[in-house]
Write a protein that holds these residues in place. Structure first.
Motif, mmCIF file in Angstrom:
data_model
loop_
_atom_site.group_PDB
_atom_site.id
_atom_site.type_symbol
_atom_site.label_atom_id
_atom_site.label_comp_id
_atom_site.label_asym_id
_atom_site.label_seq_id
_atom_site.Cartn_x
_atom_site.Cartn_y
_atom_site.Cartn_z
ATOM 1 N N LEU A 60 -5.534 11.332 -0.545
ATOM 2 C CA LEU A 60 -4.729 10.117 -0.398
ATOM 3 C C LEU A 60 -3.267 10.481 -0.610
ATOM 4 C CD1 LEU A 60 -4.394 7.035 -0.126
ATOM 5 C CD2 LEU A 60 -4.666 6.893 -2.614
ATOM 6 N N GLU A 61 -2.462 10.274 0.423
ATOM 7 C CA GLU A 61 -1.023 10.478 0.324
ATOM 8 C C GLU A 61 -0.361 9.120 0.143
ATOM 9 O OE1 GLU A 61 0.105 12.530 3.843
ATOM 10 O OE2 GLU A 61 -0.646 14.469 3.148
ATOM 11 N N TYR A 62 0.555 9.027 -0.825
ATOM 12 C CA TYR A 62 1.157 7.738 -1.160
ATOM 13 C C TYR A 62 2.664 7.902 -1.325
ATOM 14 C CZ TYR A 62 0.323 9.921 -5.710
ATOM 15 O OH TYR A 62 0.260 10.807 -6.749
ATOM 16 N N PRO A 63 3.411 6.795 -1.241
ATOM 17 C CA PRO A 63 4.876 6.878 -1.272
ATOM 18 C C PRO A 63 5.422 6.939 -2.696
ATOM 19 C CG PRO A 63 4.209 4.620 -0.929
ATOM 20 C CD PRO A 63 2.938 5.431 -0.949
ATOM 21 N N THR A 73 -4.395 5.770 8.489
ATOM 22 C CA THR A 73 -3.163 5.312 7.836
ATOM 23 C C THR A 73 -3.177 3.793 7.722
ATOM 24 O OG1 THR A 73 -1.930 7.192 8.731
ATOM 25 C CG2 THR A 73 -0.649 5.313 7.965
ATOM 26 N N ARG A 74 -2.704 3.298 6.579
ATOM 27 C CA ARG A 74 -2.616 1.853 6.370
ATOM 28 C C ARG A 74 -1.219 1.508 5.865
ATOM 29 N NH1 ARG A 74 -6.332 -2.376 5.652
ATOM 30 N NH2 ARG A 74 -5.094 -4.287 5.657
ATOM 31 N N GLU A 75 -0.589 0.528 6.522
ATOM 32 C CA GLU A 75 0.732 0.072 6.104
ATOM 33 C C GLU A 75 0.613 -1.205 5.290
ATOM 34 O OE1 GLU A 75 3.194 -0.326 9.535
ATOM 35 O OE2 GLU A 75 3.697 1.815 9.575
ATOM 36 N N VAL A 76 1.433 -1.300 4.260
ATOM 37 C CA VAL A 76 1.446 -2.461 3.373
ATOM 38 C C VAL A 76 2.877 -2.984 3.304
ATOM 39 C CG1 VAL A 76 1.012 -3.289 1.040
ATOM 40 C CG2 VAL A 76 -0.469 -1.533 2.030
ATOM 41 N N ARG A 77 3.029 -4.282 3.539
ATOM 42 C CA ARG A 77 4.360 -4.895 3.446
ATOM 43 C C ARG A 77 4.535 -5.506 2.062
ATOM 44 N NH1 ARG A 77 8.349 -6.323 6.698
ATOM 45 N NH2 ARG A 77 7.152 -5.654 8.532
ATOM 46 N N LEU A 78 5.666 -5.199 1.459
ATOM 47 C CA LEU A 78 5.972 -5.732 0.136
ATOM 48 C C LEU A 78 6.808 -7.004 0.288
ATOM 49 C CD1 LEU A 78 6.841 -2.437 -1.748
ATOM 50 C CD2 LEU A 78 4.665 -3.603 -1.582
ATOM 51 N N SER A 79 6.265 -8.085 -0.206
ATOM 52 C CA SER A 79 6.964 -9.363 -0.099
ATOM 53 C C SER A 79 7.731 -9.651 -1.386
ATOM 54 C CB SER A 79 5.961 -10.494 0.151
ATOM 55 O OG SER A 79 5.219 -10.745 -1.033
ATOM 56 N N SER A 80 8.522 -10.690 -1.290
ATOM 57 C CA SER A 80 9.223 -11.172 -2.490
ATOM 58 C C SER A 80 8.522 -12.423 -2.996
ATOM 59 C CB SER A 80 10.689 -11.463 -2.151
ATOM 60 O OG SER A 80 11.328 -10.314 -1.657
ATOM 61 N N SER A 81 7.184 -12.381 -2.962
ATOM 62 C CA SER A 81 6.391 -13.564 -3.262
ATOM 63 C C SER A 81 6.532 -13.999 -4.711
ATOM 64 C CB SER A 81 4.921 -13.278 -2.965
ATOM 65 O OG SER A 81 4.115 -14.304 -3.466
ATOM 66 N N PRO A 82 6.735 -15.296 -4.913
ATOM 67 C CA PRO A 82 6.810 -15.802 -6.289
ATOM 68 C C PRO A 82 5.444 -16.154 -6.868
ATOM 69 C CG PRO A 82 7.372 -17.541 -4.768
ATOM 70 C CD PRO A 82 7.112 -16.322 -3.928
ATOM 71 N N GLY A 93 11.136 -5.864 -2.272
ATOM 72 C CA GLY A 93 10.536 -6.759 -1.307
ATOM 73 C C GLY A 93 11.083 -6.535 0.092
ATOM 74 N N GLY A 94 10.205 -6.660 1.091
ATOM 75 C CA GLY A 94 10.594 -6.457 2.474
ATOM 76 C C GLY A 94 10.314 -5.061 2.980
ATOM 77 N N ASP A 95 10.121 -4.101 2.092
ATOM 78 C CA ASP A 95 9.814 -2.737 2.513
ATOM 79 C C ASP A 95 8.391 -2.644 3.061
ATOM 80 O OD1 ASP A 95 12.266 -1.919 1.785
ATOM 81 O OD2 ASP A 95 11.655 -0.761 0.026
ATOM 82 N N VAL A 96 8.192 -1.645 3.923
ATOM 83 C CA VAL A 96 6.856 -1.330 4.424
ATOM 84 C C VAL A 96 6.468 0.039 3.877
ATOM 85 C CG1 VAL A 96 5.432 -0.884 6.446
ATOM 86 C CG2 VAL A 96 7.145 -2.710 6.506
ATOM 87 N N GLN A 97 5.373 0.096 3.177
ATOM 88 C CA GLN A 97 4.903 1.332 2.566
ATOM 89 C C GLN A 97 3.637 1.804 3.285
ATOM 90 O OE1 GLN A 97 6.529 2.564 -0.917
ATOM 91 N NE2 GLN A 97 7.859 1.801 0.701
ATOM 92 N N SER A 98 3.484 3.118 3.369
ATOM 93 C CA SER A 98 2.342 3.686 4.087
ATOM 94 C C SER A 98 1.453 4.481 3.141
ATOM 95 C CB SER A 98 2.812 4.605 5.220
ATOM 96 O OG SER A 98 3.458 3.863 6.225
ATOM 97 N N LEU A 99 0.168 4.306 3.325
ATOM 98 C CA LEU A 99 -0.842 5.116 2.650
ATOM 99 C C LEU A 99 -1.631 5.853 3.725
ATOM 100 C CD1 LEU A 99 -2.234 2.507 0.094
ATOM 101 C CD2 LEU A 99 -0.634 4.357 -0.397
ATOM 102 N N ARG A 100 -1.940 7.106 3.471
ATOM 103 C CA ARG A 100 -2.719 7.879 4.437
ATOM 104 C C ARG A 100 -3.870 8.562 3.716
ATOM 105 N NH1 ARG A 100 -0.010 12.341 8.278
ATOM 106 N NH2 ARG A 100 0.383 13.337 6.257
ATOM 107 N N ALA A 101 -5.071 8.374 4.251
ATOM 108 C CA ALA A 101 -6.269 8.993 3.685
ATOM 109 C C ALA A 101 -6.853 9.953 4.705
ATOM 110 C CB ALA A 101 -7.301 7.938 3.303
ATOM 111 N N GLY A 102 -7.330 11.087 4.222
ATOM 112 C CA GLY A 102 -7.937 12.080 5.101
ATOM 113 C C GLY A 102 -9.208 12.638 4.496
ATOM 114 N N LEU A 103 -10.157 12.989 5.355
ATOM 115 C CA LEU A 103 -11.397 13.641 4.944
ATOM 116 C C LEU A 103 -11.409 15.055 5.506
ATOM 117 C CD1 LEU A 103 -14.034 10.832 5.569
ATOM 118 C CD2 LEU A 103 -13.457 11.811 3.352
ATOM 119 N N GLY A 104 -11.823 16.003 4.677
ATOM 120 C CA GLY A 104 -11.875 17.384 5.132
ATOM 121 C C GLY A 104 -12.273 18.307 4.005
ATOM 122 N N THR A 105 -11.755 19.542 4.051
ATOM 123 C CA THR A 105 -12.061 20.531 3.024
ATOM 124 C C THR A 105 -10.785 20.904 2.283
ATOM 125 O OG1 THR A 105 -11.743 22.374 4.567
ATOM 126 C CG2 THR A 105 -13.970 21.474 4.350
#
Length: 638
Positions: A245-248, A324-333, A297-309
């Motif tokens: 899992l690669e994360y920002p 790869t999965r993108e997640v948007r960070l909101s300014s949610s109250p 808030g407002g940024d888009v962050q990416s997570l990437r998962a890989g299977l292998g050796t």
């Protein structure tokens, strides 16, 4: 005059004289004007005329033999060293395109095309990296170098074949090269030669899938549950598998199940690795974690998962499948979180009543009025007629959503800063899910929840009140087992009196049946013990069924292996029968003696990841499911 002088005189003299004791001989001389040689070695070779030494016969033969040797050596060098080998041919067969992890057989065919035997022959094969070779015991071992098989002598014209069963791994469209060489020594020669072949195998498909359970939008700093699921649709087992899992930067782990393998050396904006070991065909595994995102808030962050050796010594990572999965960070109250049975993930069983909740909290510094909470249920497996909605919520048939609003829920008319609440509903999972096509498998219940308001305060304008929350639960499969004893409507012919008589042998057939609804089941087995007075007759139907009797334990065991989803619903049920016999005693008079003890089923639900265990009462000589047997024929007579 000495003899030498006499000889000179006779050869070179100007006059013709006859030596003493010899007859006179007429000599002819060259024309006048030409000087004659008057002594030995006084004549020099003339210009332009080569001087030739006399050659004996022995010398000539030696020179001829040497010339023939040189010519023969040249021919040998050309034929055996400078030209392509013709004594043997070799070729590599098998498919050109394979599935990653698939067990494939690679045949290597070689033949002696010469007229003489080829001795001391060896087959040398070099396989690509990331390949595994199966040995005679069926065990797979990573190939680390060349594989040599001793062939021995190949007779003239003889053809042989060596087969290698193996797995190839890599990304889609990766090309893997196999090289084979037959090394041999032609009979009568000391030198060894070789014939070579090469084949390229392309990985057409990698049957691994990765999916995510994570909200598309979250608030910065919000504790987010993340589930990474991965499964195999291969026909063979993946061994020594790793997930990366690669994360920002700003991503912070709170907890992970199972524990991260490289927890000690993780750095910000780096990666996390899990050793997930073996992944069997049809099996699904998951990595569950909780984390926060530290971006604004407002940024888009990416997570990437890989299977292998992954090589723990060299830190070398080879990925076979990634997502790869993108997640948007909101300014949610607002904080919003759903749960089923108080949990964020899990398994529900058909027939269960499930309690669902939605928790909300105002994290802002201002009050928000007229809030509505909408919940979309994606679950065909739920019985809508059993749905019970609490806290003033209603079912909106137009949108198929459950809605809590200010009109029915007093607490939502105004939510003050820091105020929180919980909304409730309940529904029953259908006891038997509807299975109409092969797509009706691996069913889930998914809750998607969001908050809305028509009157956002000025301080919160430009941002969503909350991210959409999502919760997914798996639905376990339904397995049904049945058994019956029969005599006349039997796949195996029975003998003996009916009704059974004291002291006389009667045979019966026991029929077992298994049905499976929505998820594949692996390792399916049915077992039952035979009473001491019941005998195993060693007759099974259909032939080839893996059903055995253990004389030591008195147990009958039917090994079914994999039972596909839809068995007995979309396709015929799994049915097997075996024959037993009984000789009733005086104590059985007027009774229906037992033929088997209680029957048990075990297996593994591969989608839900849970064991399946079922029990069924034992069978006796009562045969209500044999229409050709009357009730009075069930009990023992004198």
């Amino acid at each position: 005059m000495g003899k030498l002088e006499e000889l000179e005189e006779s050869l070179y003299g100007r006059e013709d004289r006859a030596p003493a004791g010899r007859g006179r001989k007429q000599m002819s001389f060259p024309a006048s004007g030409r000087m004659l040689r008057t002594s030995w070695n006084t004549e020099k070779p003339r210009a332009g005329v080569p001087f030739t030494m006399p050659i004996s016969k022995v010398t000539a033969m030696v020179m001829l033999a040497g010339a023939l040797f040189i010519v023969g050596a040249g021919v040998f060098a050309f034929v055996y060293l400078g030209s392509e080998r013709r004594e043997a041919k070799i070729e590599i067969g098998g498919r050109d395109r394979v599935e990653g992890g698939e067990l494939v057989t690679i045949p290597i065919i070689f033949r002696n095309v010469s007229g003489d035997a080829l001795e001391e022959s060896d087959l040398v094969v070099t396989f690509p990296q990331e390949s595994f070779l199966q040995d005679g015991a069926g065990q797979l071992t990573r190939v680390t170098g060349r594989v040599v098989r001793r062939i021995g002598t190949l007779a003239a014209g003889e053809e042989r074949q060596e087969q290698f069963t193996m797995q190839f791994f890599g990304r889609e469209e990766d090309e893997k090269s196999i090289k084979a060489s037959l090394v041999y020594r032609p009979v009568g020669l000391r030198a060894r030669f070789s014939s070579e072949a090469e084949k390229t195998v392309t990985i057409a498909r990698v049957p691994l899938a990765i999916s995510w359970d994570i909200p598309e939008t979250i608030a910065p700093g919000q504790e987010v549950p993340i589930t990474i699921r991965f499964n195999s649709q291969a026909r063979a087992t993946f061994e020594d598998l790793w997930l990366l899992l690669e994360y920002p930067s700003g991503f912070t782990f709170i907890e992970a199940t199972p524990t991260v393998s490289n927890a000690d050396d993780r750095q910000p904006s780096a990666d996390a690795r899990w050793s997930v070991g073996t992944l069997m065909p049809g099996e699904e595994k998951k990595i569950s974690l909780k984390a926060t995102f530290g971006a604004v808030g407002g940024d888009v962050q990416s997570l990437r998962a890989g299977l292998g050796t992954f090589n723990e010594l060299t830190k070398e990572w080879k990925v076979w499948q990634e997502s790869t999965r993108e997640v948007r960070l909101s300014s949610s109250p607002f904080f919003l979180e759903g749960a089923i049975g108080g949990q964020r993930e899990g398994v529900v069983k058909p027939g269960d009543f499930v309690s669902m909740t939605v928790q909300y909290r105002n994290r802002s510094t201002v009050a928000v009025k007229n809030i509505s909470v909408r919940l979309a249920l994606e679950a065909e497996v739920l019985d809508v007629s059993s749905l019970t909605i609490g806290d003033g919520g209603v079912f909106d048939f137009a949108t198929k959503n459950i809605v809590w609003g200010p009109g029915g829920t007093q607490a939502l008319r105004e939510v003050a800063p820091g105020q929180e609440g919980t909304l409730h509903l309940q529904a029953r999972v259908r006891p038997r899910p509807v299975v109409s096509t092969s797509a009706d498998k691996n069913l889930t219940i998914r809750m998607r929840t969001r908050i809305e308001t028509p009157s956002i305060p000025d301080e919160l304008k430009g941002s969503a009140l909350s991210p959409e929350d999502s919760v997914t639960f798996k639905v376990a499969t339904v397995v049904l087992i049945a058994g019956r004893s029969v005599f006349r409507t039997s796949p195996i012919s029975n003998t003996g009196p009916l009704p059974p008589k004291v002291g006389e042998k009667t045979t019966y057939t026991i029929v077992w049946e298994v049905r499976n609804f929505t998820n594949d089941v692996e390792g399916g087995e049915m077992t039952a013990s035979l009473p001491p007075n019941v005998r195993w007759e060693n007759a099974v139907s259909p032939s080839g069924t893996d059903m055995r009797f253990d004389t030591a334990s008195g147990e009958v065991r039917w090994r079914m292996g994999r039972i596909a989803a839809g068995t007995g619903v979309l396709t015929p049920a799994r049915v097997a029968a075996f024959q037993v016999s009984i000789i009733p005693s005086q104590l059985d008079l007027g009774r229906s003696p037992a033929l088997t003890g209680d029957t048990h089923f075990t297996g593994r639900d591969m989608f839900a990841g849970e064991d399946v265990r079922l029990d069924m009462q034992g069978l006796n000589t009562q045969m209500p499911e044999d229409p050709l047997v009357k009730g009075e024929e069930w009990t023992v007579k004198q």
